[in-house]
Design a protein around this motif. Structure first.
Motif, PDB file in Angstrom:
ATOM      1  N   SER A 105       0.803  -1.218   0.000  1.00 14.34           N
ATOM      2  CA  SER A 105       0.000   0.000   0.000  1.00 14.34           C
ATOM      3  C   SER A 105       0.839   1.274   0.000  1.00 14.34           C
ATOM      4  O   SER A 105       0.321   2.364  -0.258  1.00 14.34           O
ATOM      5  CB  SER A 105      -0.930   0.015   1.224  1.00 14.34           C
ATOM      6  OG  SER A 105      -0.172  -0.027   2.432  1.00 14.34           O
ATOM      7  N   LEU A 106       2.136   1.151   0.259  1.00 13.98           N
ATOM      8  CA  LEU A 106       3.012   2.318   0.364  1.00 13.98           C
ATOM      9  C   LEU A 106       4.065   2.392  -0.738  1.00 13.98           C
ATOM     10  O   LEU A 106       4.504   3.488  -1.099  1.00 13.98           O
ATOM     11  CB  LEU A 106       3.721   2.328   1.730  1.00 13.98           C
ATOM     12  CG  LEU A 106       2.822   2.349   2.971  1.00 13.98           C
ATOM     13  CD1 LEU A 106       3.680   2.244   4.226  1.00 13.98           C
ATOM     14  CD2 LEU A 106       1.977   3.616   3.003  1.00 13.98           C
ATOM     15  N   GLY A 166       9.266   4.426  -1.151  1.00 14.61           N
ATOM     16  CA  GLY A 166       8.233   4.187  -0.151  1.00 14.61           C
ATOM     17  C   GLY A 166       8.401   2.896   0.623  1.00 14.61           C
ATOM     18  O   GLY A 166       7.575   2.566   1.483  1.00 14.61           O
TER      19      GLY A 166
END
Length: 219
Positions: A105-106, A166
Motif C-alpha cells: 500500500s506504500l 516508499g
C-alpha cells in the motif's frame, strides 16, 4: 507453510480464494504434502522446474519432490501433460533477492524497480519465466530477480537498509536458489582455483514451460 509460500511466490502470482476459488498453498498433513496453486500457467511451470529438489525450511535432503496435481473436478490432463516438454528445453539462469519491509500500500513500484535496475538487468518474464519484481502483500515483502549473479549481489550490498520508493528500511537476503548457488560456488572454489562464471549456473536454475497450473509437493 510461510517458508513454502514465499519460496513458490517468487515465481509469480499465487491463487487468491476470492478470485480463483483456491488458496495459494493447501497443506495436506495426512499425506505429508501440499498443493501450490498458481494464477499463471507459465509461473507454475517455472516453479516446478526451479524448485525441484530444493531445501526449504525444515525440509531435508533429497529436498522437494514436485509433480503436477490434478483435482478430481478438473477435466483430464493427460494430453496436456504429455506435451509439457515440447516448449523450450531450458531457461537462462536467474538470481533472486528477497526484500523485506515492502508494503504494497506504500511502495511506488516503478521507483522501487528503478533502484534495483541501476545495478543491472532484471529478468525478462518471457525469457526467464519469472517476473522481474514480484510484490507480496501478504508478507510485506518482494522478490527482485536479476539475470546475473554479480548484479544481484551488488544490489544486495548497495541497497541493504536503504529507503527506496516508499519501502524500507530494506532487509535484503539471497533467495533459496541464490544461496544454493553461492554454496556451490564456494565448494567449487575449494576444489578448483578458477571456478566457472556465475552465468554457468547448474541445471536446477533453468526454467521450462509446462501445461497445468497446480503443483503438489511431497516430502
Amino acid at each position: 507453510a510461510k517458508d513454502l509460500w514465499e519460496a513458490f511466490a517468487r515465481y509469480g502470482d499465487m491463487c487468491k480464494p476470492r478470485e480463483h476459488g483456491a488458496r495459494a498453498v493447501e497443506i495436506l498433513p495426512d499425506s505429508k504434502a501440499a498443493i501450490v496453486n498458481f494464477a499463471s500457467y507459465e509461473h507454475a511451470c517455472a516453479a516446478l522446474k526451479g524448485l525441484q529438489g530444493a531445501l526449504i525450511g525444515k525440509i531435508t535432503r533429497p529436498g522437494l519432490a514436485i509433480s503436477w496435481h490434478k483435482r478430481q473436478d478438473d477435466p483430464p490432463q493427460k494430453q496436456a501433460v504429455a506435451h509439457a516438454d515440447k516448449g523450450p528445453k531450458e531457461r537462462p539462469p536467474f538470481f533472486g533477492l528477497w526484500v523485506g519491509n515492502v508494503h504494497a500500500s506504500l511502495v511506488h513500484e516503478e521507483e522501487f524497480r528503478n533502484a534495483f535496475e541501476k545495478y543491472g538487468d532484471l529478468c525478462n518474464p518471457q525469457v526467464h519465466g519469472v517476473p522481474s519484481v514480484n510484490i507480496l502483500p501478504e508478507s510485506s515483502s518482494a522478490f527482485v530477480n536479476f539475470s546475473r549473479y554479480e548484479d544481484a549481489n551488488a544490489a544486495r550490498k548497495g541497497l541493504q537498509g536503504k529507503l527506496v520508493g516508499g519501502a524500507g528500511p530494506l532487509r535484503i537476503n539471497a533467495s533459496d536458489l541464490m544461496q544454493e548457488y553461492e554454496q556451490q560456488q564456494q565448494a567449487q572454489q575449494h576444489h578448483h582455483p578458477h571456478p566457472p562464471t556465475p552465468n554457468a549456473a547448474p541445471h536446477t536454475f533453468n526454467k521450462q514451460p509446462g501445461q497445468p497450473k497446480q503443483l503438489a509437493r511431497f516430502g
